[in-house]
Design a protein around this motif. Structure first.
Motif, PDB file in Angstrom:
ATOM      1  N   HIS A  62       0.931  -1.312  -0.121  1.00  0.00           N
ATOM      2  CA  HIS A  62       0.050  -0.049  -0.174  1.00  0.00           C
ATOM      3  C   HIS A  62       0.791   1.134   0.062  1.00  0.00           C
ATOM      4  CE1 HIS A  62       0.945  -1.084   4.030  1.00  0.00           C
ATOM      5  NE2 HIS A  62       0.712   0.263   4.508  1.00  0.00           N
ATOM      6  N   GLY A  95       0.541  -4.886   9.028  1.00  0.00           N
ATOM      7  CA  GLY A  95       1.236  -3.513   9.793  1.00  0.00           C
ATOM      8  C   GLY A  95       0.071  -3.090  10.849  1.00  0.00           C
ATOM      9  N   TYR A 121      -4.767  -6.884  -4.942  1.00  0.00           N
ATOM     10  CA  TYR A 121      -3.382  -6.649  -5.217  1.00  0.00           C
ATOM     11  C   TYR A 121      -2.927  -7.534  -6.680  1.00  0.00           C
ATOM     12  CZ  TYR A 121      -1.738  -4.175  -1.051  1.00  0.00           C
ATOM     13  OH  TYR A 121      -1.413  -3.092  -0.091  1.00  0.00           O
TER      14      TYR A 121
HETATM   15  C1  LIG Z   1       8.744  -4.265  11.436  1.00  0.00           C
HETATM   16  C2  LIG Z   1       8.939  -4.703  10.029  1.00  0.00           C
HETATM   17  N1  LIG Z   1       8.716  -5.951   9.698  1.00  0.00           N
HETATM   18  C3  LIG Z   1       8.992  -6.709   8.475  1.00  0.00           C
HETATM   19  C4  LIG Z   1       9.278  -5.677   7.399  1.00  0.00           C
HETATM   20  C5  LIG Z   1       9.455  -6.140   6.008  1.00  0.00           C
HETATM   21  N2  LIG Z   1       7.987  -5.994   5.332  1.00  0.00           N
HETATM   22  C6  LIG Z   1       7.981  -4.850   4.514  1.00  0.00           C
HETATM   23  S1  LIG Z   1       6.498  -4.884   3.938  1.00  0.00           S
HETATM   24  C7  LIG Z   1       6.145  -6.143   4.598  1.00  0.00           C
HETATM   25  C8  LIG Z   1       4.510  -6.917   4.348  1.00  0.00           C
HETATM   26  C9  LIG Z   1       3.556  -5.955   4.846  1.00  0.00           C
HETATM   27  O1  LIG Z   1       2.166  -6.483   4.773  1.00  0.00           O
HETATM   28  P1  LIG Z   1       0.964  -5.555   5.140  1.00  0.00           P
HETATM   29  O2  LIG Z   1       1.086  -4.856   6.345  1.00  0.00           O
HETATM   30  O3  LIG Z   1      -0.078  -6.529   5.278  1.00  0.00           O
HETATM   31  O4  LIG Z   1       1.056  -4.678   3.883  1.00  0.00           O
HETATM   32  P2  LIG Z   1       0.512  -4.745   2.417  1.00  0.00           P
HETATM   33  O5  LIG Z   1       2.010  -5.276   1.794  1.00  0.00           O
HETATM   34  O6  LIG Z   1      -0.073  -6.432   2.196  1.00  0.00           O
HETATM   35  O7  LIG Z   1      -0.027  -3.617   1.797  1.00  0.00           O
HETATM   36  C10 LIG Z   1       7.129  -6.887   5.491  1.00  0.00           C
HETATM   37  C11 LIG Z   1       7.001  -8.053   6.031  1.00  0.00           C
HETATM   38  C12 LIG Z   1       9.113  -4.477   7.763  1.00  0.00           C
HETATM   39  N3  LIG Z   1       9.456  -3.479   6.724  1.00  0.00           N
HETATM   40  N4  LIG Z   1       9.055  -4.104   8.891  1.00  0.00           N
END
Ligand SMILES: Cc1ncc(C[n+]2csc(CCOP(=O)(O)OP(=O)(O)O)c2C)c(N)n1
Length: 546
Positions: A383, A435, A529
């Protein structure tokens, strides 16, 4: 005779501290007690990470260090992620932790960690109070460095026995001042002017330093006077309004940005307030074939792809004004292909009625629901990439993206801090479901202090950005699925409002209703997505940092 803890709090008041975000503990009882007699408002949170993210975003939006507080050991370690985020995003932050008594720091002892060493690599200053009379100097130095030319984190821990010591009446806070920026030298201005005059195809790249130093107006005037187009990093969104004809849009997401952003054809890149942690120069300067002018308060980092031909250090406003006065306007500027693509893309999807919703449609409607001065806080994930690319940001500090440390979990606590700092504006956070669940407990904090924020969750039951990277690199995915609670019921269980969007046309009215509700509102938005890989196919690999 006042206690050291009382002097400590006086020194914080003297720095103009409005809020401290944190969780009390046994080893900081004296500080907490002294705060009862203080003008500072203590915001009791539900996880120290939330406190640090609140201080992070408060610091970024106000320029005054956000302050967070924890107990020793586990409380202090819980601060680390949000504190490191602020430090790398150059947001001023001061973290305060309790510490065990100095009589037991030399040996294995309950909850004792060497906190000063722990915070050292992620701060500009990390220290422990050893004598009560040092407190005025330590607090002044912490704020001075946190808010300095290269802002970031300062950490101070206060051992419990020192906190309870008495200190002399004459021991008072030091006078607060911040060193004025030095003026750029005439020689550096002249070199920069010569390079601008020689350039055929210059481009301006703006980083967050422009917003931090309140140089956005000077930047727009500079671009207009010299007729040079401006690309912005994620953290510089709003430094020039998206709708400005010289705005190229936000770069740093896709490999294609190098071309669409105009860097490919440029012979000179004028980097203003640019921080390398955000957008690595090898991505926009792969062949090392351009001249670079570095305009900033601090010297450029050494990097093969960031070899500067001119370095104009000091007050950014002054530097821009002086160069603009002496250089001549370009007859034409680099085309705003990227911005036009974005406008066309948003328009194409404005009426898209697919469900789950496409990112483009969500951001189109989000822009409609928010006024130019309202604030959007992004969490980190797929996002964030869409927000960086498509959210049309018109004013500085109205779209907050963490792109230095880029930690998930900033959204909800960040929105709380943004609303505290700007009560008159609407505040929305867009977060992934991953998140969101990292700091969703702060919904209770927001409700308790009556801080109305809207939380929009892009629901895909997955760590979407990681899936995107896996698809692109390996053509298969794994370890990214999870299930979610019912977000509407979850919100309601806190006493917040919860809505689920069930058709594309439902989003805008739901958002409008959410702001009218004037409380904490969670909106569950199912997102499609599959657009991620379509974007990759169209624009090349994703280079934006997670
Ligand atoms: C604290 C933390 N852990 C892991 C990451 C690595 N990381 C970056 S984006 C992401 C996935 C995010 O998933 P979500 O919150 O569901 O958002 P989406 O990508 O689906 O929009 C991860 C695991 C990070 N940046 N920060």
């Amino acid at each position: 005779m006042p206690l050291a803890a009382e002097l400590f709090v006086k020194c914080l008041e003297n720095e103009g501290v409005e809020y401290i975000f944190g969780i009390p503990g046994e080893e900081n009882l004296y500080i907490m007690d002294a705060l009862l007699n203080s003008s500072i408002k203590f915001i009791t949170v539900r996880h120290e990470q939330g406190a640090a993210f609140m201080a992070d975003v408060y610091g970024r939006l106000t320029g005054n260090a956000g302050v967070c507080l924890a107990t020793l050991g586990p409380g202090a370690t819980n601060l680390i992620t949000g504190f490191a985020d602020a430090n790398m995003d150059r947001a001023p932050i001061v973290a305060i932790a309790g510490q065990g008594a100095t009589t037991r720091l030399h040996k294995e002892s309950h909850q004792i960690l060497d906190l000063v060493s722990l915070f050292k690599p992620i701060s500009r200053y990390s220290t422990m109070v050893m004598e009560p009379e040092n407190i005025p100097e330590i607090i002044r130095k912490a704020f001075y460095l946190a808010q300095g030319d290269n802002p970031g984190g300062a950490f101070v821990c206060l051992p419990e026995n020192i906190a309870g010591d008495q200190t002399d009446q004459n021991n008072i806070p030091l006078k607060v001042y911040q060193q004025a920026s030095s003026q750029p030298t005439t020689e550096s201005i002249e070199i920069a002017v010569t390079l601008v005059l020689q350039a055929q195809r210059p481009i301006i790249m703006v980083g967050n330093g422009v917003i931090r130093n309140e140089a956005s107006q000077a930047l727009v005037a500079f671009a207009e006077t010299l007729n040079i187009a401006v690309a912005q990093t994620f953290m510089a969104k709003g430094a020039i309004p998206f709708s400005h004809p010289l705005s190229l849009g936000t770069v740093g997401l896709q490999a294609h940005d190098y071309v669409a952003g105009g860097f490919d054809e440029a012979d000179l890149v004028i980097c203003v307030g640019f921080d390398m942690v955000e957008y690595h120069p090898h991505l926009w300067h792969p062949r090392c074939d351009k001249k670079i002018i570095h305009i900033h308060k601090t010297a450029a980092e050494i990097d093969t792809h960031y070899h500067v031909s001119a370095s104009v250090l000091g007050d950014i406003n002054k530097a821009l004004q002086q160069i603009a006065q002496l250089a001549k306007p370009q007859t034409e500027h680099i085309s705003d292909e990227l911005r036009q693509t974005i406008i066309a893309e948003l328009d194409d999807y404005a009426q898209d009625d697919c469900f789950p919703l496409k990112p483009q449609r969500i951001l189109y409607d989000t822009r409609k629901a928010l006024d130019d001065e309202d604030i959007l806080i992004s969490d980190v994930g797929a996002h964030k990439m869409w927000i960086a690319r498509l959210y049309r940001c018109e004013a500085p500090n109205t779209c907050i993206i963490s792109n230095g440390f880029a930690s998930m979990g900033i959204g909800v606590p960040g929105a709380i801090a943004a609303k505290l700092a700007n009560p008159e504006r609407k505040v929305l956070t867009i977060t992934g479901d991953g998140g969101f669940m990292m700091n969703s407990q702060e919904i209770e904090t927001a409700l308790r202090y009556k801080i109305p924020i809207v939380i929009m969750i892009w629901n895909d039951h997955q760590y979407g950005l990681i899936k995107w990277h896996q698809q692109r690199r390996f053509g298969r995915t794994g370890f990214i699925d999870f299930t979610n609670p019912d977000f509407v019921k979850y919100a309601e269980s806190f006493g917040a409002k919860g809505y689920r969007v069930e058709k594309a046309e439902g989003l805008l009215p739901t958002l409008q209703q959410a702001f009218e509700d004037d409380t904490v509102v969670v909106i569950d938005v199912p997102v499609d997505y599959s657009e991620n890989m379509r974007l990759t196919e169209k624009l090349g690999k994703l280079v934006g940092q997670s």
